[in-house]
Design an enzyme around this catalytic site. Structure first.
Site, PDB file in Angstrom:
ATOM      1  CG  HIS A  86      -0.338   0.202   2.526  1.00 33.67           C
ATOM      2  ND1 HIS A  86      -0.055  -0.845   3.382  1.00 33.67           N
ATOM      3  CD2 HIS A  86       0.055   1.319   3.176  1.00 33.67           C
ATOM      4  CE1 HIS A  86       0.487  -0.364   4.490  1.00 33.67           C
ATOM      5  NE2 HIS A  86       0.558   0.944   4.392  1.00 33.67           N
ATOM      6  N   GLY A 104       3.489   5.738   9.395  1.00 30.81           N
ATOM      7  CA  GLY A 104       4.888   5.779   8.971  1.00 30.81           C
ATOM      8  C   GLY A 104       5.626   4.484   9.223  1.00 30.81           C
ATOM      9  CB  SER A 151       3.098   1.262   6.357  1.00 27.80           C
ATOM     10  OG  SER A 151       1.786   1.221   6.830  1.00 27.80           O
ATOM     11  CG  ASP A 160      -0.123  -4.153   2.637  1.00 27.71           C
ATOM     12  OD1 ASP A 160       0.416  -3.533   1.697  1.00 27.71           O
ATOM     13  OD2 ASP A 160      -0.402  -3.640   3.732  1.00 27.71           O
ATOM     14  CB  SER A 182      -0.054  -5.000   6.733  1.00 25.94           C
ATOM     15  OG  SER A 182      -1.198  -4.635   5.988  1.00 25.94           O
TER      16      SER A 182
END
Length: 388
Positions: free
Chosen positions: A232, A340, A342, A260, A357
């Protein structure tokens, strides 16, 4: 030249790096040790100060308890595939029991329990096999879930598929209709969760690891030729910039929702080494493989916003229903995360586990976070994990 002056800073601020290694490349997944039926002593198991410190802070352990826990989890991780083979078609899933320090294997056939115990695991007789629960998951995955449904997963301890519903939405007609259909799919139980999950990307903030457009994310693990991260965070072809706004590479593969995960090639003076960052406050952690930790094992996460935090593996094979769409085969943890983080690293001991994720909550009040398992990413793109 900017790359010469940026070398040391890049190691502590960007690429899941921080140490060099003279060891050659390894395969994507280290082979399990079939003969391991007992834990190595805590003194024999190397552990960084970063890992021990985070486990003491987030799991409430002493240093000695953290070392013992790591040794027990290492043995359980090595034992899990052997125990699964011993159970055969009667296998109903497995998890690490922190109270006993042992792996517990669910079996549907009492006749198989002795073989599993002989392999070194504890056993529990359950009603449904892992194959039946996985088939139920697939049928539920085919349904269209409303926003009030947070996730669903296989729970080997209860031998059911657990559907998590946002507490404030449990009376919603669409949610109730989804639950009714899910119950028809197989053995299902419903639980409530406090909040809906969301991804942990963030808007541009100066000085953090990498950017795609106005999105900041964290790097997961170095692979030969690049790094893996969350899907993402960017689409195929998007340019990736580093902490100093210099060009690193481009997204070579990306999938979200459904999955993801993504990978980015590394060049233009940037390089990769097998380390998860301690962000200048704790020592960096070497990555030595990607053996999958069992449910119940301790696990730690490194991200560009909240740095090091630890918790436990709560569930595997969970479908997470984000507002952008469902993501399948995720692993849930009790580790906190924030915007942030991720794409950042989930690691158990020295074994890579996956990339961050999303989740709910934060690192002040707590919460839960999901990660995309690393071996699925490596296999999907034919990548090799960079190991020490």
């Amino acid at each position: 030249m900017r790359h010469a002056t940026a070398l040391r800073t890049a190691l502590s601020a960007l690429l899941v790096v921080g140490a060099w290694t003279a060891v050659g490349p390894a395969t994507a997944s280290a082979a399990p040790v079939d003969s391991a039926t007992s834990a190595p002593s805590a003194a024999e198991l190397p552990a960084s100060a970063a890992l021990l410190s985070a486990m003491q802070r987030d799991l409430g352990l002493t240093e000695a308890q953290a070392r013992t826990r790591l040794a027990e989890e290492k043995a359980a991780t090595a034992l899990e595939p052997k125990a699964q083979r011993a159970a055969g078609a009667a296998y109903g899933g497995s998890w690490f029991d922190a109270k006993t320090g042992k792996l517990t294997v669910a079996v549907t056939d009492a006749g198989k329990a002795a073989a599993v115990r002989a392999a070194g695991a504890q056993t529990r007789i359950v009603e449904h096999s892992a194959a039946k629960l996985d088939a139920t998951m697939k049928r539920i995955d085919a349904l269209s879930a409303p926003k009030g449904v947070a996730s669903w997963r296989v729970d080997p301890e209860t031998s059911r598929v657990v559907v998590n519903v946002v507490a404030s939405k449990q009376g919603d007609n669409d949610v109730q209709a989804f639950v009714a259909k899910a119950r028809k799919a197989g053995p299902v139980t419903v639980e409530r969760t406090a909040e809906a999950p969301q991804t942990f990307a963030a808007g541009t903030v100066g000085g953090d690891p990498y950017y795609t457009g106005n999105v900041r994310c964290s790097i997961g693990f170095s692979v030969h030729g690049g790094f893996v991260t969350a899907g993402h965070c960017g689409g195929v072809g998007q340019q990736v910039r580093g902490w100093d706004n210099s060009y690193i590479g481009n997204f070579q593969g990306s999938s979200f929702p459904g999955d993801d995960y993504a990978w980015v090639n590394v060049g233009s003076g940037w390089w990769t080494v097998p380390v998860v960052l301690g962000w200048g406050t704790v020592p960096d952690q070497l990555v030595r493989g990607s053996n999958e930790a069992p449910i119940g094992a301790s696990i730690c996460r490194s991200g560009s916003t909240t740095r090091w935090h630890c918790g436990r593996v709560l569930a595997k094979n969970e479908t997470v229903n984000y507002s952008q769409g469902a993501v399948h085969q995720m692993t849930k943890t009790s580790v906190c995360a924030q915007g942030g983080d991720s794409g950042g690293s989930f690691i158990s001991g020295d074994q890579a586990q996956g990339v961050t994720s999303g989740g709910w909550g934060n690192c002040s009040s707590g919460g839960e976070t999901w990660y995309q398992p690393i071996n699925e990413i490596l296999n999907r793109y034919g990548l090799r994990l960079h190991t020490a």
